[in-house]
Design a protein around this motif. Structure first.
Motif, short mmCIF file in Angstrom:
data_model
loop_
_atom_site.label_atom_id
_atom_site.label_comp_id
_atom_site.label_asym_id
_atom_site.label_seq_id
_atom_site.Cartn_x
_atom_site.Cartn_y
_atom_site.Cartn_z
N GLY A 236 18.15 -60.21 -54.32
CA GLY A 236 17.69 -59.05 -53.56
C GLY A 236 17.46 -59.40 -52.11
N ASN A 237 16.21 -59.26 -51.66
CA ASN A 237 15.87 -59.55 -50.27
C ASN A 237 15.31 -60.96 -50.08
OD1 ASN A 237 16.64 -56.96 -49.41
ND2 ASN A 237 14.63 -56.11 -49.87
N THR A 238 15.50 -61.82 -51.07
CA THR A 238 15.01 -63.18 -50.94
C THR A 238 16.16 -64.17 -51.13
OG1 THR A 238 14.49 -63.48 -53.29
CG2 THR A 238 12.77 -62.50 -51.90
N PHE A 239 16.01 -65.32 -50.51
CA PHE A 239 16.95 -66.42 -50.73
C PHE A 239 16.16 -67.72 -50.80
CE2 PHE A 239 16.57 -66.55 -46.12
CZ PHE A 239 16.72 -67.89 -45.78
N SER A 240 16.75 -68.70 -51.44
CA SER A 240 16.10 -69.99 -51.62
C SER A 240 17.00 -71.11 -51.13
CB SER A 240 15.75 -70.22 -53.09
OG SER A 240 14.89 -69.22 -53.58
N PHE A 241 16.38 -72.22 -50.80
CA PHE A 241 17.12 -73.41 -50.38
C PHE A 241 16.27 -74.64 -50.63
CE2 PHE A 241 14.61 -72.15 -46.76
CZ PHE A 241 14.18 -73.34 -46.19
N ASP A 242 16.94 -75.78 -50.70
CA ASP A 242 16.25 -77.06 -50.86
C ASP A 242 16.21 -77.77 -49.51
OD1 ASP A 242 16.02 -76.66 -53.63
OD2 ASP A 242 18.03 -77.47 -53.97
N ILE A 243 15.08 -78.37 -49.22
CA ILE A 243 14.94 -79.12 -47.97
C ILE A 243 14.51 -80.54 -48.30
CG2 ILE A 243 12.59 -78.21 -47.66
CD1 ILE A 243 13.09 -78.46 -44.61
N SER A 244 15.21 -81.50 -47.74
CA SER A 244 14.97 -82.90 -48.05
C SER A 244 13.76 -83.43 -47.30
CB SER A 244 16.20 -83.74 -47.68
OG SER A 244 16.36 -83.76 -46.27
N ARG A 245 13.27 -84.57 -47.75
CA ARG A 245 12.15 -85.22 -47.07
C ARG A 245 12.52 -85.58 -45.64
NH1 ARG A 245 7.45 -84.71 -46.25
NH2 ARG A 245 7.44 -84.11 -48.47
N GLU A 246 13.76 -86.01 -45.41
CA GLU A 246 14.20 -86.34 -44.06
C GLU A 246 14.08 -85.13 -43.14
OE1 GLU A 246 15.98 -88.29 -40.73
OE2 GLU A 246 14.93 -88.99 -42.53
N SER A 247 14.51 -83.96 -43.61
CA SER A 247 14.41 -82.75 -42.79
C SER A 247 12.95 -82.37 -42.55
CB SER A 247 15.15 -81.59 -43.45
OG SER A 247 16.54 -81.82 -43.48
#
Length: 205
Positions: free
Chosen positions: A56-67
């Motif tokens: 819907g109006n949401t999205f997800s992503f993974d973010i690494s420790r480095e970022s």
């Protein structure tokens, strides 16, 4: 690639631990994600991330420790600036932005310009010393994903103070209006300046 022209303000709904990083879910305005597909790049607070889930109006992503170690504002619930990746036929309203954060700066001063009836604000950022060679009068800088123009630079022994004028439209349509003295921000220097500096460095050697 991006332009530094923010297309929406989203909101991090939750940040869950995943490995040594985080899994983030962001809520966006209605219809914002209609032309987004899995794997698309979206800049969040100036950091390029890959959409791994859409709902819907949401999205997800993974973010690494480095970022996480190299950025700010992506580890907790709160508002964030969003920009979808640039298409080849899009207008380049800001400047060429890679979405790779070069350093973290600190807000040294932020207040309305008293003599300006238009309502602009003076934002002064204390940028890391190593970014100073890439910052110039009337050059470009990205602050939390927003393309801005440098009005003045002042070098110190430990940093580079950068003066920026913020117009009311930018304050109203990005998260910059929430900034206060002492806040930390994501910075990206001009892409072309970075390559010019590298070429000059190799020639000297």
């Amino acid at each position: 690639m991006f332009t530094g022209i923010i297309t929406a303000v989203g909101h991090i709904k939750n940040a869950q631990a995943k490995g040594d990083g985080l899994h983030l879910t962001i809520e966006t305005p209605a219809h914002y994600l209609e032309d987004v597909v899995l794997g698309d790049s979206i800049a969040i607070q100036g950091a390029c991330m890959t959409a791994t889930q859409l709902d819907g109006n949401t999205f997800s992503f993974d973010i690494s420790r480095e970022s996480l170690n190299k950025t700010v504002g992506l580890d907790q619930v709160g508002p964030v600036n969003l920009e979808k990746a640039l298409r080849l036929n899009d207008r380049l309203g800001g400047h060429l932005v890679s979405g790779h954060v070069d350093g973290v700066g600190k807000v040294a001063h932020f207040s309305e310009v008293a003599q300006d009836t238009y309502g602009s604000w003076l934002l002064q950022i204390e940028a890391p010393k190593e970014l100073a060679p890439f910052l110039a009068y009337k050059g470009s800088i990205v602050v939390n994903g927003v393309s801005l123009t440098v009005n003045k630079t002042t070098d110190t022994h430990t940093s580079c103070l950068v003066d920026i004028n913020i117009i009311p439209h930018t304050l109203e349509n990005t998260t910059l209006g929430h900034l206060k003295q002492g806040d930390v921000v994501n910075l990206e220097v001009d892409l072309i300046a970075r390559y010019v500096a590298r070429m000059l460095e190799t020639q000297v050697k």
